[in-house]
Design an enzyme around this catalytic site. Structure first.
Site, short mmCIF file in Angstrom:
data_model
loop_
_atom_site.label_atom_id
_atom_site.label_comp_id
_atom_site.label_asym_id
_atom_site.label_seq_id
_atom_site.Cartn_x
_atom_site.Cartn_y
_atom_site.Cartn_z
N CYS A 38 0.83 -1.20 0.00
CA CYS A 38 0.00 0.00 0.00
C CYS A 38 0.87 1.26 0.00
O CYS A 38 1.57 1.52 -0.95
CB CYS A 38 -0.97 -0.04 1.17
N HIS B 138 -3.77 -5.19 0.50
CA HIS B 138 -3.22 -5.60 1.80
C HIS B 138 -3.17 -7.12 1.96
O HIS B 138 -4.17 -7.72 2.33
CB HIS B 138 -4.07 -4.99 2.93
N GLU C 49 -1.84 -8.67 4.30
CA GLU C 49 -1.82 -9.04 5.72
C GLU C 49 -3.21 -9.25 6.31
O GLU C 49 -3.33 -9.84 7.37
CB GLU C 49 -1.04 -8.00 6.54
N GLY D 190 -3.00 -15.68 37.20
CA GLY D 190 -3.83 -16.76 36.67
C GLY D 190 -4.18 -16.50 35.21
O GLY D 190 -4.67 -17.38 34.52
N SER E 202 0.86 -13.96 32.47
CA SER E 202 1.68 -14.16 33.68
C SER E 202 1.90 -15.64 33.93
O SER E 202 2.96 -16.04 34.42
CB SER E 202 1.07 -13.46 34.90
#
Ligand code: XMP
Length: 533
Positions: free
Chosen positions: A81, A176, A178, A231, A235
């Site tokens: 583009c 595009h 993607e 949780g 993490s």
């Protein structure tokens, strides 16, 4: 060292998608601003470079250019583009600028059997031309090819929709690749990074563990690390990875604010302490949190109280660990589950200003306040990769693929004042909803939990009349919420089967005494938000 692709960001909303597609082709890549220095590009040593699009509204930005090193390095370049337009201008072609843009589906005809598009097509015309179904966004367009380039693709309204200089390995497309609407987009990007740029496809999460473990060991040495375990996916995966690397040099602190889902605290402990044998300190702070929240009804105030207390409690634990106890010399690192999209967003080329609709609870700034060094082993990874890594590390798939859960937890799913009684009712109702979502499948055999992006129950502190057996009831109401979304910025309410809703409502009303009415939220975002508060 992995083969690397450099993505230069000209400010498109979808630059991250380019990176995700490249990673899906098992090639490592990084996004950097379009105005990085020539030295940076040389030292990055990419095997190929991709120039992104630019955002829709910046007609005035058409002065942005790729650094000269891009053209001097002798590696393949793909312009997308705006990236195509700047390639044209910088290499001696021309662009017709316009402040009028067209977006949408288009069918592009491929020309001249280029390496990029060879054997890639969606269908052929009766005359035998290969056609591609793509997502276009044009207005500005290349008007004349730079010297040495040939036409690669065209549409009636965009005669130069693709161009190539095959000797140099330069390719450019106006559409595009993607975005998923471009059906062969992944195939084209894979072709570019694997075959044209020649990257080996060595970016695989299962193999990445060893490399990540070595990096963590090198960074940490024999020092000690604290990690705030919530949780959540990020993490949890960070904890599992760091534990794999340094074992008992890691201590996880799990602050239980009492606003978690049913049995969640025990499950987190079971997994990390029980199965992985990691050191986890569980701080049961529910009384503290519920006490501070008593009588507070305003959603933003509730968020501030929860976020603030969370930091206080965590800091108190961290200070103890810093000081060192019983044979431990004291922690010097704080580990966080920061992932690549957070890194790109905070250091991006453009300031993307968004109004704060809800103040999201986070623990940014903690490392400085605590005087600890930062350890962020997931900084290079996208969410999908974090999940893959989690599975490769042996975390259960249903933990790693679970829906997002807000930091303030059930605190923003109980409307208005939070009372312990409400928390208990909501936890039980929500557990039933999630259990049934996991059990119900659509025709293809996929569970409704996996077919939705986020699903939960909301507690409404109003009472309504019902009848049960021979008696009248006067009990609380809950709302079920299930949405489908790819980015959580917009979301559609999920069209769950009636049979599923019926089963969930029947079970909640029969099994959770205190709730006698269940409703389903049929609001999309916008104008509604996903959470009710
Ligand atoms: P909304 O309700 O703004 O939610 O449409 C978008 C996504 O953000 C999550 N969310 C939060 N996450 N702290 C968080 O960590 C918060 O205060 C918070 N509020 C909303 C929400 O669950 C959804 O995934």
């Amino acid at each position: 060292m992995h083969d690397k692709i450099l993505i230069l960001d000209f400010g498109s909303q979808v630059t991250q998608l380019i990176a995700r597609r490249v990673r899906e082709a098992h090639v490592y890549c990084e996004i950097h601003p379009n105005d990085v220095s020539d030295d940076f590009i040389r030292s990055f040593a990419p095997k190929g470079i991709i120039l992104s699009g630019s955002h829709a509204s910046t007609y005035e930005d058409h002065q942005l250019r790729a650094p000269q090193a891009v053209w001097d390095l002798g590696v393949p370049v793909l312009g997308i583009c705006y990236g195509m337009q700047t390639m044209a201008v910088q290499l001696g072609g021309s662009v017709e600028w316009s402040d009028h843009r067209e977006f949408g589906y288009a069918e592009v005809r491929a020309h001249g059997h280029t390496r990029l598009l060879k054997d890639i097509q969606d269908f052929a015309t009766p005359e035998g031309y290969g056609m591609l179904k793509v997502w276009m966004s044009h207005g500005d367009k290349v008007a004349s090819l730079p010297p040495g380039f040939k036409l690669m693709a065209s549409t009636p309204s965009c005669p130069i929709a693709g161009m190539a200089h095959e000797d140099k390995g330069y390719y450019a497309v106006q559409f595009h690749p993607e975005v998923t609407h471009t059906v062969q987009g992944q195939a084209m990007l894979t072709r570019f990074v694997r075959e044209i740029a020649g990257c080996s496809g060595d970016w695989i999460m299962g193999n990445y563990i060893e490399e990540a473990v070595a990096k963590i060991r090198e960074q940490v040495g024999d020092e000690e690390v604290i990690l705030g375990l919530s949780g959540g996916v990020d993490s949890s995966v960070a904890a599992a990875l760091i534990h794999r690397a340094i074992g008992d040099q890691l201590t996880c602190v799990f602050v239980d604010h009492g606003l978690l889902r049913l049995n969640e605290g025990d499950m987190v402990m079971d997994m990390f302490s029980g199965r992985l044998h990691a050191k986890v300190i569980r701080v049961d702070a529910s009384e503290l949190f519920l006490g501070a929240l008593a009588g507070v009804t305003d959603p933003e105030k509730k968020r501030k109280i929860i976020g603030g207390l969370f930091v206080d409690v965590f800091k108190a634990e961290a200070d103890k660990l810093k000081a060192g106890t019983g044979g431990h010399k004291g922690a010097t690192f704080l580990a966080q589950g920061t992932i690549y999209p957070d890194v790109v967003e905070s250091g991006g080329t453009k300031t993307k200003k968004a109004t704060t609709i809800k103040s999201h609870h986070n623990v940014g700034g903690l490392p400085e306040q605590l005087g600890l060094k930062l350890l962020e082993p997931l900084r290079e990874l996208f969410k999908d990769e974090v999940r893959e890594l989690g599975v490769a590390l042996g975390l259960p798939a249903d933990m790693v693929y679970r829906h997002p859960f807000p930091g303030p937890g059930l605190g923003v799913r109980i409307l208005g004042e939070i009372k312990p009684e409400y928390v208990k009712l909501l936890q039980r109702a929500d557990a039933i909803f999630i259990e049934e979502l996991r059990a119900a499948r659509d025709a293809s055999g996929k569970s409704w939990y996996d077919l939705t992006s986020q699903a939960f129950t909301v507690f409404l502190p109003v009472k309504s009349v019902g009848v049960m057996g021979d008696g009248r009831t006067y009990d609380y109401v809950v709302a079920l919420r299930a949405v489908q979304t790819s980015d959580f910025m917009t979301a559609d309410w999920a069209e769950l089967p009636y049979s599923l809703l019926k089963k969930v409502s029947g079970r909640i009303i029969n099994e959770v005494r205190g709730i006698n009415r269940v409703t389903y939220d049929v609001s999309s975002k916008p104008p509604a938000t996903i959470e009710w508060e």
